[in-house]
Scaffold this motif. Structure first.
Motif, PDB file in Angstrom:
ATOM      1  N   LEU A 238      38.833 -50.087  10.508  1.00  0.00           N
ATOM      2  CA  LEU A 238      39.385 -50.622  11.697  1.00  0.00           C
ATOM      3  C   LEU A 238      38.918 -51.819  12.514  1.00  0.00           C
ATOM      4  CD1 LEU A 238      40.068 -47.538  14.207  1.00  0.00           C
ATOM      5  CD2 LEU A 238      41.842 -49.131  13.284  1.00  0.00           C
ATOM      6  N   ARG A 239      39.692 -52.826  12.943  1.00  0.00           N
ATOM      7  CA  ARG A 239      38.934 -53.911  13.739  1.00  0.00           C
ATOM      8  C   ARG A 239      38.963 -53.820  15.064  1.00  0.00           C
ATOM      9  NH1 ARG A 239      38.366 -58.240   9.387  1.00  0.00           N
ATOM     10  NH2 ARG A 239      38.816 -57.327   7.375  1.00  0.00           N
ATOM     11  N   PRO A 240      38.115 -54.593  15.709  1.00  0.00           N
ATOM     12  CA  PRO A 240      38.597 -54.409  17.252  1.00  0.00           C
ATOM     13  C   PRO A 240      40.120 -54.886  17.836  1.00  0.00           C
ATOM     14  CG  PRO A 240      36.458 -55.481  16.912  1.00  0.00           C
ATOM     15  CD  PRO A 240      37.318 -55.528  15.597  1.00  0.00           C
ATOM     16  N   GLN A 241      40.789 -55.849  17.067  1.00  0.00           N
ATOM     17  CA  GLN A 241      41.921 -56.176  17.425  1.00  0.00           C
ATOM     18  C   GLN A 241      43.026 -55.269  17.255  1.00  0.00           C
ATOM     19  OE1 GLN A 241      40.139 -57.884  15.502  1.00  0.00           O
ATOM     20  NE2 GLN A 241      41.248 -58.503  13.674  1.00  0.00           N
ATOM     21  N   ASN A 242      42.776 -54.046  16.486  1.00  0.00           N
ATOM     22  CA  ASN A 242      43.884 -52.791  16.084  1.00  0.00           C
ATOM     23  C   ASN A 242      43.483 -52.031  17.358  1.00  0.00           C
ATOM     24  OD1 ASN A 242      42.414 -52.678  12.691  1.00  0.00           O
ATOM     25  ND2 ASN A 242      44.099 -54.103  13.431  1.00  0.00           N
ATOM     26  N   ILE A 243      42.850 -52.039  18.348  1.00  0.00           N
ATOM     27  CA  ILE A 243      42.942 -51.269  19.381  1.00  0.00           C
ATOM     28  C   ILE A 243      43.991 -51.841  20.550  1.00  0.00           C
ATOM     29  CG2 ILE A 243      41.728 -50.163  21.166  1.00  0.00           C
ATOM     30  CD1 ILE A 243      40.883 -49.082  18.456  1.00  0.00           C
ATOM     31  N   ASP A 244      45.128 -51.273  20.524  1.00  0.00           N
ATOM     32  CA  ASP A 244      45.899 -51.940  21.444  1.00  0.00           C
ATOM     33  C   ASP A 244      45.839 -51.149  22.869  1.00  0.00           C
ATOM     34  OD1 ASP A 244      48.430 -52.720  22.903  1.00  0.00           O
ATOM     35  OD2 ASP A 244      49.585 -52.695  21.354  1.00  0.00           O
ATOM     36  N   ARG A 245      45.084 -51.836  23.864  1.00  0.00           N
ATOM     37  CA  ARG A 245      44.719 -50.944  25.206  1.00  0.00           C
ATOM     38  C   ARG A 245      46.056 -51.136  26.091  1.00  0.00           C
ATOM     39  NH1 ARG A 245      39.682 -52.967  27.027  1.00  0.00           N
ATOM     40  NH2 ARG A 245      39.533 -53.284  24.717  1.00  0.00           N
ATOM     41  N   HIS A 246      46.879 -52.080  25.822  1.00  0.00           N
ATOM     42  CA  HIS A 246      47.895 -52.034  26.723  1.00  0.00           C
ATOM     43  C   HIS A 246      49.158 -51.020  26.455  1.00  0.00           C
ATOM     44  CE1 HIS A 246      46.494 -55.793  28.400  1.00  0.00           C
ATOM     45  NE2 HIS A 246      46.523 -56.430  27.164  1.00  0.00           N
ATOM     46  N   ARG A 247      49.520 -50.749  25.131  1.00  0.00           N
ATOM     47  CA  ARG A 247      50.233 -49.862  24.793  1.00  0.00           C
ATOM     48  C   ARG A 247      49.683 -48.332  24.706  1.00  0.00           C
ATOM     49  NH1 ARG A 247      53.117 -51.908  19.717  1.00  0.00           N
ATOM     50  NH2 ARG A 247      54.593 -50.223  20.104  1.00  0.00           N
ATOM     51  N   MET A 248      48.289 -48.318  24.423  1.00  0.00           N
ATOM     52  CA  MET A 248      47.500 -47.087  24.449  1.00  0.00           C
ATOM     53  C   MET A 248      47.765 -46.648  22.988  1.00  0.00           C
ATOM     54  SD  MET A 248      45.438 -46.975  26.836  1.00  0.00           S
ATOM     55  CE  MET A 248      44.801 -45.510  26.581  1.00  0.00           C
ATOM     56  N   LEU A 249      47.708 -47.469  22.038  1.00  0.00           N
ATOM     57  CA  LEU A 249      47.906 -47.316  20.428  1.00  0.00           C
ATOM     58  C   LEU A 249      46.856 -47.856  19.955  1.00  0.00           C
ATOM     59  CD1 LEU A 249      51.924 -47.626  20.473  1.00  0.00           C
ATOM     60  CD2 LEU A 249      50.774 -45.505  20.539  1.00  0.00           C
ATOM     61  N   ILE A 250      46.694 -47.069  18.533  1.00  0.00           N
ATOM     62  CA  ILE A 250      45.780 -47.903  17.520  1.00  0.00           C
ATOM     63  C   ILE A 250      46.674 -48.064  16.372  1.00  0.00           C
ATOM     64  CG2 ILE A 250      43.842 -47.264  16.192  1.00  0.00           C
ATOM     65  CD1 ILE A 250      42.922 -45.160  18.019  1.00  0.00           C
ATOM     66  N   VAL A 279      27.789 -52.618  24.419  1.00  0.00           N
ATOM     67  CA  VAL A 279      26.272 -52.221  23.849  1.00  0.00           C
ATOM     68  C   VAL A 279      26.410 -53.000  22.548  1.00  0.00           C
ATOM     69  CG1 VAL A 279      24.648 -50.703  22.984  1.00  0.00           C
ATOM     70  CG2 VAL A 279      25.900 -50.102  25.119  1.00  0.00           C
ATOM     71  N   TYR A 280      27.295 -52.614  21.372  1.00  0.00           N
ATOM     72  CA  TYR A 280      27.115 -53.228  19.960  1.00  0.00           C
ATOM     73  C   TYR A 280      27.723 -54.424  19.855  1.00  0.00           C
ATOM     74  CZ  TYR A 280      25.292 -48.726  18.979  1.00  0.00           C
ATOM     75  OH  TYR A 280      24.465 -47.588  18.839  1.00  0.00           O
ATOM     76  N   LYS A 281      28.753 -54.784  20.463  1.00  0.00           N
ATOM     77  CA  LYS A 281      29.665 -56.227  20.360  1.00  0.00           C
ATOM     78  C   LYS A 281      30.089 -56.475  19.039  1.00  0.00           C
ATOM     79  CE  LYS A 281      26.935 -58.416  23.877  1.00  0.00           C
ATOM     80  NZ  LYS A 281      26.285 -57.239  24.311  1.00  0.00           N
ATOM     81  N   PRO A 282      30.865 -55.368  18.459  1.00  0.00           N
ATOM     82  CA  PRO A 282      31.290 -55.405  17.113  1.00  0.00           C
ATOM     83  C   PRO A 282      32.161 -56.760  16.760  1.00  0.00           C
ATOM     84  CG  PRO A 282      32.739 -54.127  18.448  1.00  0.00           C
ATOM     85  CD  PRO A 282      31.353 -54.259  19.208  1.00  0.00           C
ATOM     86  N   LYS A 283      32.049 -57.529  15.709  1.00  0.00           N
ATOM     87  CA  LYS A 283      32.534 -58.848  15.381  1.00  0.00           C
ATOM     88  C   LYS A 283      33.763 -58.636  14.482  1.00  0.00           C
ATOM     89  CE  LYS A 283      27.991 -60.873  16.038  1.00  0.00           C
ATOM     90  NZ  LYS A 283      26.925 -61.859  15.454  1.00  0.00           N
ATOM     91  N   THR A 284      33.454 -58.392  13.172  1.00  0.00           N
ATOM     92  CA  THR A 284      34.621 -58.063  12.379  1.00  0.00           C
ATOM     93  C   THR A 284      35.059 -56.597  12.231  1.00  0.00           C
ATOM     94  OG1 THR A 284      33.291 -59.846  10.706  1.00  0.00           O
ATOM     95  CG2 THR A 284      35.130 -58.508  10.056  1.00  0.00           C
ATOM     96  N   TYR A 285      34.542 -55.771  12.050  1.00  0.00           N
ATOM     97  CA  TYR A 285      34.982 -54.363  12.095  1.00  0.00           C
ATOM     98  C   TYR A 285      34.360 -53.570  13.398  1.00  0.00           C
ATOM     99  CZ  TYR A 285      35.777 -54.946   7.220  1.00  0.00           C
ATOM    100  OH  TYR A 285      36.159 -55.708   5.689  1.00  0.00           O
ATOM    101  N   LEU A 286      35.170 -52.755  13.526  1.00  0.00           N
ATOM    102  CA  LEU A 286      34.893 -51.734  15.002  1.00  0.00           C
ATOM    103  C   LEU A 286      33.676 -51.258  14.719  1.00  0.00           C
ATOM    104  CD1 LEU A 286      36.094 -51.225  17.582  1.00  0.00           C
ATOM    105  CD2 LEU A 286      37.175 -49.129  16.411  1.00  0.00           C
ATOM    106  N   PHE A 287      33.378 -50.567  13.363  1.00  0.00           N
ATOM    107  CA  PHE A 287      31.969 -50.000  13.389  1.00  0.00           C
ATOM    108  C   PHE A 287      31.458 -50.724  12.198  1.00  0.00           C
ATOM    109  CE2 PHE A 287      34.926 -46.689  14.740  1.00  0.00           C
ATOM    110  CZ  PHE A 287      34.263 -46.191  16.109  1.00  0.00           C
ATOM    111  N   GLU A 288      30.349 -51.356  12.369  1.00  0.00           N
ATOM    112  CA  GLU A 288      29.504 -52.195  11.366  1.00  0.00           C
ATOM    113  C   GLU A 288      28.353 -51.533  11.102  1.00  0.00           C
ATOM    114  OE1 GLU A 288      31.624 -56.484  12.534  1.00  0.00           O
ATOM    115  OE2 GLU A 288      29.608 -55.768  13.598  1.00  0.00           O
TER     116      GLU A 288
END
Length: 374
Positions: A238-250, A279-288
């Motif tokens: 997963l990457r940060p942009q995969n989290i769609d907070r507007h549609r509440m979907l991943i 806290v973690y400020k992920p850049k490329t991947y959601l979990f790095e």
């Protein structure tokens, strides 16, 4: 493909699997992080007790690491159900250089077809064995009959599993396709795989695991896997942009079978993610990882292992995939239509999803026992 050998030892008054492999620092760290695996200073080896992890679960963990697992030395012990393995009587020769080159071309052909790395490694390993067998028998033009003979002489006599047998057939048929040999009309009998029900955690157990996980990154990772029904590979990709907070979907991209899909984004998970971002400020991947790049599967498994130990949960066969199983089962128990669950999990067939009807506590409790009418 690195090989790991399983054998049987007695340790601390109990029977255990002994894990033996050629020394490798990276592999050592990965093995050390697996659930239920320990180091014995007495035996100078890694081990796992028979009564803490079933053979199938241990085998799957090791195969998921792209290891070739040799379990021919496992023995049946009193009071313990395991496998009795008889080494194959065949001593296979080393492949001729021309055959090795052909096998290398086969690997490149599979890579060009974008087969998964684990699939390429497995098919390369089993096809190599088949070609060694043909070389031993001095066969120049193999057909379906020789696949059956290899199956009998090497796989069955060697005491290999049904799963391994099917892997061999799949790999050899893929090689036949590479060589433009007839495969469609081959009537090759496949053994039926054992149908085992998934191990599921209760909601109370899931909650206690999260409460026992105090590290923010670890708690976010475990919570996300459960709340969205993710495979571990999907979560780590997963990457940060995969989290769609507007549609509440991943948005899950290029998952198993190279398919995209959407799954649920819980409002509570979104709040947890927002704290995690700060806290973690992920850049490329959601979990790095600590040195960049995606967080590793072995590290994630270790997180779950520690959380279970802290929460006092000692169920056998629990892995990160059990969180996905639990997500599906809990949805079913809450009345969610199984077709929606199929879509969320990314299953091709509803038959795959139907397995959760067999482990749903609610559906089982609703069945009236005929004994009560006597």
């Amino acid at each position: 493909m690195q090989k790991i050998t399983l054998s049987t030892i007695a340790h601390k008054g109990k029977i255990a699997y002994r894990l033996h492999f050629a020394y490798n620092d990276a592999l050592k760290e990965v093995i050390k992080s697996l659930p239920y695996i320990h180091w014995s200073a007495t035996h100078k080896c890694f081990y796992a007790f028979y009564d803490t992890i079933p053979f199938k679960a241990l085998y799957k963990q090791l195969r998921d690491l792209n290891l070739f697992v040799n379990y021919s030395q496992l023995q049946k012990t009193r009071g313990v159900t395991t496998y009795v393995k008889t080494p194959s009587p065949l001593k296979l020769p080393q492949l001729a250089e021309s055959t090795q080159r052909d096998l290398s071309r086969f690997v490149r052909w599979m890579q060009e077809k974008r087969l998964a790395v684990s699939t390429v490694n497995t098919y390369h390993a089993v096809t190599s064995l088949f070609l060694q067998y043909l070389q031993l028998k001095q066969v120049a033009n193999p057909d379906a009959l020789w696949i059956q003979r290899f199956n009998h002489d090497y796989i069955l006599k060697g005491g290999h599993s049904v799963s391994y047998q099917n892997q061999c057939i799949n790999g050899i048929k893929k090689y036949f396709a590479f060589k433009n040999l007839e495969v469609e009309n081959m009537k090759i009998e496949r053994p039926r795989k054992e149908k085992r029900l998934p191990v599921v955690l209760s909601k109370e157990e899931i909650k206690s695991i999260f409460e026992a996980t105090h590290n923010l990154k670890h708690r976010t990772l475990l919570s996300l896997i459960y709340s969205a029904g993710l495979r571990i590979g999907e979560a780590l990709a997963l990457r940060p942009q995969n989290i769609d907070r507007h549609r509440m979907l991943i948005h899950i991209k290029m998952a198993k079978g190279k398919k995209d899909r959407y799954t649920l984004l819980s409002p509570n998970i979104l709040q947890l993610l927002e704290t995690y971002y700060r806290v973690y400020k992920p850049k490329t991947y959601l979990f790095e990882g600590q040195e960049g790049g995606a967080y590793t599967s072995s590290s994630a498994q270790q997180v779950l292992k520690k959380a279970m130990r802290k929460a006092g949960i000692f169920k056998q066969g629990i892995t990160l995939h059990s969180l996905r199983h639990s997500f599906a089962t809990h949805l079913l128990e809450s009345g969610t239509d199984i077709r929606y669950i199929q879509s969320l999990l990314g299953h091709n067939s509803p038959n795959t999803t139907m397995i959760y009807t067999h482990v749903s506590e609610k559906s089982l409790k609703n069945i009236k026992n005929p004994f009560d009418d006597l």
